[in-house]
Every structure is written in C-alpha cells, then in structure tokens.
Design an enzyme around this catalytic site. Sequence first.
Site: not given
Ligand code: PNW
Length: 478
Positions: A83, A172, A302, A304
């Site tokens: 992707r 996102e 997505n 985390y």
């Molecule tokens: C995502 N938050 O970013 C993005 O899609 C990626 O480009 C990035 O590198 C990855 O996750 C890791 O951070 C985020 O603050 C950045 O909630 C910040 C947040 C969530 C996702």
Amino acid sequence: SDSATPVTPAAFPPAFLWGSATSAYQIEGAVQEDGRTPSIWDTFSHTPGKTAGGDTGDIANDHYHRYRDDVAMMAELGLGAYRFSVSWPRVQPTGRGPAVQRGLDFYRKLVDELLEHGIKPAVTLYHWDLPQELEDAGGWPERDTAYRFAEYAQIVGEALGDRVEHWITLNEPWCSAFLGYASGVHAPGRTDPAASLRAAHHLNLAHGLGTKALRSVMPARNSVALSLNTSVVRPLSPEDPADLAAARKIDDLSGGIFHGPILHGAYPKTLMEATSSLTDWSFVQDGDLELIHQPLDALGLNYYTPTLVSAADPEAKGPRADGHGESEHSPWPATEDVAFHQSPGEQTAMGWSVDPTGLYDLIMRCTREAPGLPLYITENGAAFDDKPGADGAVHDPERVAYLHGHLSAVRRAITDGADVRGYYLWSLMDNFEWAYGYEKRFGAVYVDYTTQQRTPKSSALWYGRAARSGVLPEPDGI
Ligand code: PNW
C-alpha cells in the site's frame, strides 16, 4: 477451544493479503523533481519548530530513485501486497487542471515493478499532502477542495485503473481534519476547531465525489475503500455514566463523524448537539449525504493503540495527555469535559500502549456496524528504539511480539466471523514520522539515513515467514 491448551496455530485464509504500507511524503524525497510543487507538508516541515530536529521530507528514503530496489526487497522478504500513496502535487502541481505526465509515470513504473514481482498494489490517493495552492485557497475547510480531489482522483484512476485493483480514497481523514486544523500538530498547522469540523465534512464529501469519479473511469472489478483510524475508546470506569458519556463523545468525534455519513448516511445527532457551540452544521448541503453514503467495496482500519477517557471538570485547565502530540490546542473540538489517560501496559517509543485486544474490538465493532463489508487492516505497527548491533543486524523482539499479538487478534476476529481480507504492516521501512521526524522508527526494515542502506530487522524476517506460510511463526522463532 480451551485457551490454556497450546494448539497448532490456525492458518489464515489462502487469499489473505500480507502487505506493508508507506506514504508518499514519508519516503519519496525528490520534492522538486519532475514538476512537483510544495504540498502543505513541505511548507509545514520547513517552518521552524514544527517537526522534531527540523526534519523534512526533502530526501526522506530517496524512494523516488530507489523504488526498484525497494520493490525487490519486498519480494525477497515474501510480501504479497504493498500500500503506497500518490503525491497529489506530483500529479497536479497547482491542485487543478491537467496532469503532469512525468509525475504519473513514476507511479506507473512503480506499479509495473510491483506486478512483475507478483506484489498486489493498493493505491491511497490522499495521505495528507495537499498541494499548497489549495491550502492557500482555503484548504479542507473550503468546500471546493472536495471537488478538486474528485478531479485528481479521476486523473489517477484513468492512469492506473487498468492495473491497480485496490483503491483507497483518503487515509485517516481524522488526522487531516483535527491534527491539521484543530490541534495544529500536523500540516497546515491551523488551530480553529470550527474549521476542523468543516474540514471533516469536506473530507467526507471528497471521499464521496472521489469514489464516484473513480468508478466512472475504472473497471467495475476494482475495489474502492477508505482508511479510517477510528479510536477504540475505553471509559476509565465502565460503570460511571459520566465516563461513558465522555467515551461516547470521543467515539462520535473519531468514529461517528466518518462512519455516520459514510456507512449510514447521517451524522450522529449526539455529535451535532455536542458541537453546536462551534457550528450549526449548515455546511452540509442538500445531496451531500447521498453522495457520501454510496456503496463501498471495503473498509480500511488503521489501529495502533486504544484511547482511555473519563469525565473531567471543564474548569480544570492544563495539558491533556491524549497521545496526539504536544499542543495546547486539543484535536477534539468541544470536549473540555473529557480527560485523557495513559492506557496501562507496555509502551512503544511513541508512548502508545500495546493492546492487541483493541484491534480485535475494532474489527468486531465494524463487523457489527457494517455487516458483509470486507475489512482490511490498512495500518498496524509500532515504533521502538531500534539500533543495529555490532554485526550490523537489527534485532527488534518487541516489534515481533507486537506483530504476533496483533495478527493473532486478527486471526481470532476471523474465527469469530469477521471478513478481514488483508493486513498491511506500518511500515515497510523506517521513514519520516511527521511531526516526530526521523526520530521514530516504525519500519520492519531499518534505514540508515546517511547511506540510505536498508537492513531488514528481525521483524521483517518474521513477518515474511508469516506471509509465505499463511501461519504465524512463534514470536521467538527468529
Ligand atoms: C498514521 N494520532 O498516523 C499515519 O497514517 C501514518 O502515516 C503514520 O506514520 C502512522 O500512523 C504512525 O503514526 C497517525 O495522533 C499519526 O492519533 C498520529 C495519530 C494517528 C495516526
């Protein structure tokens, strides 16, 4: 089955996609080549104080020149899907009008290279790099930006629709709207909560118009989706009605604001009421919701880490640890009565807690909310403080454990009836981590930014074995 009994790990479905993900600004570099103009991230990263160490994507991973080697590396690891995102200002430098052929050619060559190596491409059209000229004209709070996106989508759909099956309109949109226009920790760095809500609607509209534009120029067999980072919101005290109300608010602002119009054709009433001090939502015009609520072929998730909240005294001012970067401005409009808490458990280098159950919960929630809609995990991964050892190898057992835990959660969701079709590890390689610059390493492959040398970490080898066999190896099997 009895969870205490070790069982042979079940295989994933044979057609499951084992991929990795990146985005244009985070890896390409070559920001002034072949007619590319600045995006909001060029402007932002070159503004003093906006990124760690003043890092920019000027060179990044130099992927624009090294894409052939990078594709060969993916193939060698055994990955079956990739992707990536298209840089809008490479294709349409002013954000409007005819396409730059050399810009499109780069992506055509990249796709051909992937296909030759048997790797399925998935294209994200918008991963946050708005052409600066469109921001100067008002950016996402301005309705016209959605129409400009549709035009851009049509151009890329025409150019790559014959060879790319998997399409993602937006990555996102929560980050684009609320980190970009409310907290300001992302480009364009504005801190205007009312504008961020308009931005969210226009991103939804862009998804709708863009989907329609893609379908008008692409073969019907192609799949159009978008990637959301819907928070997995947990109330600090699940028995406390005030904490539940706080969780509900955050769920509306991260999930409902996108799920509502896209999956159900309406914004949640509770969201509109909670934000009524900022806007009357009159920017939602007749016909918008029909456009946004059109058939989707899949949904990208997505994930985390989860988000832990409680009710707060709105008078108690002070920094709010919500894990979304440092800003005195909140990315959550009209939530002075919500407090954010550190989730328990092991933390990654981002300070994000490791919680695979959150991924399981997210998949099952979407399965219930949109029955029959295929799901993809379009991002999941973690940053750790990786360093090459004396022998040059990079051992990252924490990342192997993270991936094992989260892929096991995906496997369990599939067993429980979820239709998850694939998983894209974030990220293929270390790259420009936005406001954190190159300090945070999310890659399965280590990048030495002095030499641009790529070194697969243990996690890349582990993940490659999973991808080749369709079964998760034991985490200590590397
Ligand atoms: C995502 N938050 O970013 C993005 O899609 C990626 O480009 C990035 O590198 C990855 O996750 C890791 O951070 C985020 O603050 C950045 O909630 C910040 C947040 C969530 C996702």
